[in-house]
Structure formats: structure tokens, C-alpha cells
Design a protein around this motif. Structure first.
Motif, PDB file in Angstrom:
ATOM      1  N   VAL A  73       1.501   6.178   2.606  1.00 15.27           N
ATOM      2  CA  VAL A  73       2.656   6.787   3.267  1.00 15.27           C
ATOM      3  C   VAL A  73       3.147   7.966   2.434  1.00 15.27           C
ATOM      4  N   ASN A  94       1.945  -3.373   6.372  1.00 10.94           N
ATOM      5  CA  ASN A  94       2.325  -2.767   5.096  1.00 10.94           C
ATOM      6  C   ASN A  94       1.928  -3.737   3.989  1.00 10.94           C
ATOM      7  N   SER A 130       1.750  -3.190   0.896  1.00 12.87           N
ATOM      8  CA  SER A 130       2.525  -2.998  -0.333  1.00 12.87           C
ATOM      9  C   SER A 130       3.812  -3.810  -0.309  1.00 12.87           C
ATOM     10  N   ILE A 187       9.009   0.007   5.073  1.00  6.07           N
ATOM     11  CA  ILE A 187       8.081   0.971   4.469  1.00  6.07           C
ATOM     12  C   ILE A 187       8.820   1.933   3.559  1.00  6.07           C
ATOM     13  N   ASP A 239       3.811   3.539  -0.130  1.00  6.42           N
ATOM     14  CA  ASP A 239       3.226   2.266   0.308  1.00  6.42           C
ATOM     15  C   ASP A 239       1.857   2.500   0.960  1.00  6.42           C
ATOM     16  N   LEU A 246      -0.556   1.389   3.966  1.00  9.16           N
ATOM     17  CA  LEU A 246      -0.617   0.736   5.266  1.00  9.16           C
ATOM     18  C   LEU A 246      -2.068   0.388   5.583  1.00  9.16           C
TER      19      LEU A 246
END
Length: 413
Positions: free
Chosen positions: A275, A310, A312, A342, A346, A348
Motif C-alpha cells: 500500500v 491485509n 500485515s 489498512i 501494509d 495486501l
């Protein structure tokens, strides 16, 4: 693969990156094989166009798969990956007679889908066995882009042209060794597929020297939890019974062939993107990633819905995001998706990224195509390096003396 494994892959190989799980591919291959265990002769020909990385082709070869190819380049990739010519079938559409002859010269099996080329090839090469692709005029699935067996499709020889087809075969004395159909992806109704199969069986009765009947593929896979999919086990039971009965009627055992692509590799693949920006507008929260339809075109081209996670922050509170790319056109991966909160940076994870994703990637906006990684026996193996600027300009011819930079031009007063 665990989220931690995927994060480590992104850290090691950069992003965006494609990751494929070899174990899932093996599981899908075994599932399809077991569904048709009642057939004496079964041949699965992996559709190379779904994912043509040579390491994936070698994996398929090790499983005993054949190879379905649609271009002379895929044929050569298959041979390079170790497939025997007789285990490769060439099923192009709209190519020249010369390309078909080139494939035939390499010893692979030939599948022809139009009367013009059939007559030309049969007249020149009557001794080379040929499979014929039939269009059963049956609609499979709900997306016209990937449904290829309906009456308006460019693929196959219409069932209404069978008399013309038979006349060509009779006049050229060519050897027809197979009958083939492919209704397209996203087969939802098994009974519709079985109906199309009956058309193929009826067509096959016109040819006495067949070795195989090829039913194509197009089996639907789930794209999210609870999504519908083709019931392979039920299809296996019903088609096995009918196929065995036909072989008994025909007078000898034929090979039942399929050409699975998406079914084998779709769920095995994920696509990881970072991201770059989280952008709040008056009505939408955008999560902009370091990719676009240059790498992952299916949502934009087909309206395909890929589940996005996500990894992360897998346990964060869920919010609604529109996940978009960095291409200077609208490239939306998903609108108003409910995703764990998010933050910029991060990673995805896009699910079902094994089929028709990397193979449709491009250098649009002069972006590099991503790396590919195989997760095999608990380890990450790089199977394609990320492109570099040198790759981007490798085949360009820079004619430096053709133009004079504007700043070097001398003004004439």
C-alpha cells in the motif's frame, strides 16, 4: 502458506510479487484424477495459457500431465520443459496454416477448429492425425468473455457444419484421431456440460478411428468463502458412467481428455502488493497499491472479484476500502471491500492469482513485470526475476541520430 511466510517473501523478493503453492497444485491435480478414476484411460492436459512459467510446466510434467497449448511459443515452452511431443496438443484459434504446420513438424498433436484450415491441412498432410474442435452451441457460465462454446463464438466448427466437415474428411482421406470441445470457464451447471457432452458423443460416431475425446475444461473454482464451484466429484461420477457406456458402444476404449488450467492453478496463487497511499475523499477511502492492471488485469477486464486480505494487520478492525492501482487510468481491484484496517506500507494479498494473472501482465506505463516465487516444501524458490530497466529497453532500437534535441537546434533569425 502462513501470513508470516508471505510477508517474508515480500521482504526478500520485493513487491508486487506472485507466489504459487506447489502443494495446492498437486492437490487439485489429484482431485481431478480421482474424480475420474473409473475411466480406464484418462489424460489431463494442463492449459499452459493459465500460467506458463517453465517451472510450473515442469511441475505439471512431473505429475504425469500433458499440455494444452494455443501458440507455437507455448509448444516450444512445453518441449523445453521436458514434455514429449505426443503429450502436447496444439489447439490454436485463427492462426495461419504455417504455424499449424510448424507445430505438426515438431511432432505434437494437432487440433483444428475451422473448415478452411482443415481442408488445407488435410489436402497437404493427409497422413498426419488431426483432432477436430466442435462448437456445441452451449453457453457455459455467465461471462461471455470466457464462455466460448455458444453460437456466436469464434471457436470451433459448428455442429450444423458437420456434413461439410465430413465431406472434407472423405475427400482428403485425412486421419481424424480425436474430437474436442471447450465450452469455456465457469461451468456452473453440470447438466448443461453433460448435455454438451452428448453432442460430442453423437459427433464422435461419425469417425471410426478415434483415439480420444477431449471435453475441454472450464471448471469453476471458488473466489471467496462460500462461493459456488463446479462439483467435480459429481461430474466425475456422471460423465464416467456415460463415457464408459459410449466406449462399449463404440467398440473400444478411448481416452477421456480434459484441459484444466484455472482449476489446477488459480487457488494456488496469490499476488502481494504494498500500500503506497491511504486516501480519504468525500465519500470513499482508497488504498492505493504499487501495482495496477498492468500486473493484474482480471478485475478490470472480466469484472473478476478477487478476495483481498491485509496480511500485515489480519486481526485489525474491519473498515471499507476501495483498493486501486497506480496506473494513470481507473484500475480498481475492488470497490468498498471490508478489509482489516489498512495503513501505508501494509502488504495486501490478492487470492486466486494463479490463473490468467501473470500471463496477462504487461509493461503498460513502462512498469516492470513482477517476480514469481514458488512455495515448495516449506521454502520459497524464485522462478522468475523481477524485470529491470534493461529488460524494458532490451529490444528497442534507439536511433539516436534520427532527431536533434530541441535545445540543440540553432534559431534562425
Amino acid at each position: 502458506m502462513k501470513h508470516s511466510d508471505l510477508l517474508n517473501i515480500a521482504k526478500t523478493y520485493g513487491n508486487p510479487v506472485y507466489v504459487y503453492d506447489s502443494e495446492k497444485i498437486v492437490t487439485q491435480f489429484d482431485r481431478l484424477t480421482n474424480a475420474f478414476k473409473g475411466v480406464q484411460k484418462l489424460k489431463l492436459n494442463y492449459a499452459a495459457k493459465a500460467l506458463s512459467n517453465i517451472t510450473i510446466l515442469r511441475l505439471m510434467n512431473s505429475l504425469g500431465s500433458g499440455l494444452d497449448t494455443v501458440s507455437i511459443q507455448e509448444v516450444k515452452l512445453g518441449l523445453l520443459a521436458g514434455f514429449s511431443p505426443e503429450d502436447i496438443i496444439f489447439t490454436p484459434n485463427g492462426v495461419s496454416l504455417e504455424e499449424i504446420e510448424e507445430a505438426a513438424a515438431l511432432g505434437v498433436r494437432i487440433n483444428i477448429d475451422n473448415l478452411s484450415v482443415l481442408e488445407q491441412f488435410g489436402s497437404k498432410h493427409p497422413d498426419i492425425p488431426v483432432c477436430i474442435r466442435i462448437n456445441p452451441h452451449v453457453m457455459a457460465g455467465g461471462n461471455s468473455n470466457i464462455s466460448v462454446g455458444h453460437i456466436d463464438s469464434k471457436f470451433g466448427i459448428s455442429i450444423h457444419q458437420i456434413p461439410h466437415l465430413l465431406r472434407i474428411v472423405e475427400l482428403t482421406k485425412m486421419n481424424i484421431n480425436g474430437i474436442h470441445m471447450h465450452t469455456g470457464s465457469d461451468i456452473l451447471d453440470i447438466d448443461v456440460f453433460l448435455y454438451a457432452s452428448e453432442i460430442l458423443f453423437e459427433t464422435a460416431k461419425n469417425f471410426k478411428g478415434l483415439d480420444f475425446i477431449d471435453f475441454g475444461s472450464g471448471f469453476k473454482v471458488p473466489y471467496r468463502e462460500g462461493d459456488i464451484e463446479t462439483n467435480i466429484e459429481e461430474l466425475g461420477k456422471k460423465l464416467t458412467t456415460r463415457f464408459n457406456a459410449f466406449c462399449k458402444e463404440y467398440g473400444r476404449e478411448l481416452t477421456l481428455a480434459f484441459e484444466p488450467g484455472k482449476f489446477l492453478v488459480s487457488e494456488a496463487g496469490v499476488f502481494l502488493a504494498r500500500v503506497n497511499v491511504v486516501k480519504q475523499t468525500t465519500s470513499t477511502v482508497f488504498a492505493s497499491v504499487d501495482s495496477g492492471f498492468n500486473h493484474f488485469i482480471r478485475p478490470m477486464l472480466y469484472g473478476a472479484s478477487h478476495h483481498i486480505v491485509n496480511i500485515s494487520n489480519p486481526h485489525g478492525r474491519e473498515r471499507y476500502y476501495s483498493v486501486v492501482g497506480y496506473i494513470c487510468e481507473t484500475d480498481t481491484f475492488g470497490n468498498n471491500r471490508r478489509i482489516n484496517e489498512i495503513s501505508e506500507g501494509d502488504i495486501l494479498c490478492f487470492k486466486n492469482a494463479g490463473a490468467y494473472c501473470f500471463t496477462m501482465a504487461s509493461n503498460y506505463n513502462s512498469r516492470y513485470r513482477p517476480a514469481e516465487v514458488l512455495w515448495h516444501k516449506g521454502k520459497a524458490v524464485l522462478i522468475r526475476e523481477r524485470e529491470t530497466f534493461d529488460d524494458l529497453i532490451k529490444n528497442q532500437v534507439d536511433v539516436k541520430d534520427l532527431f536533434v534535441p530541441a535545445r540543440e537546434k540553432v534559431s534562425v533569425k
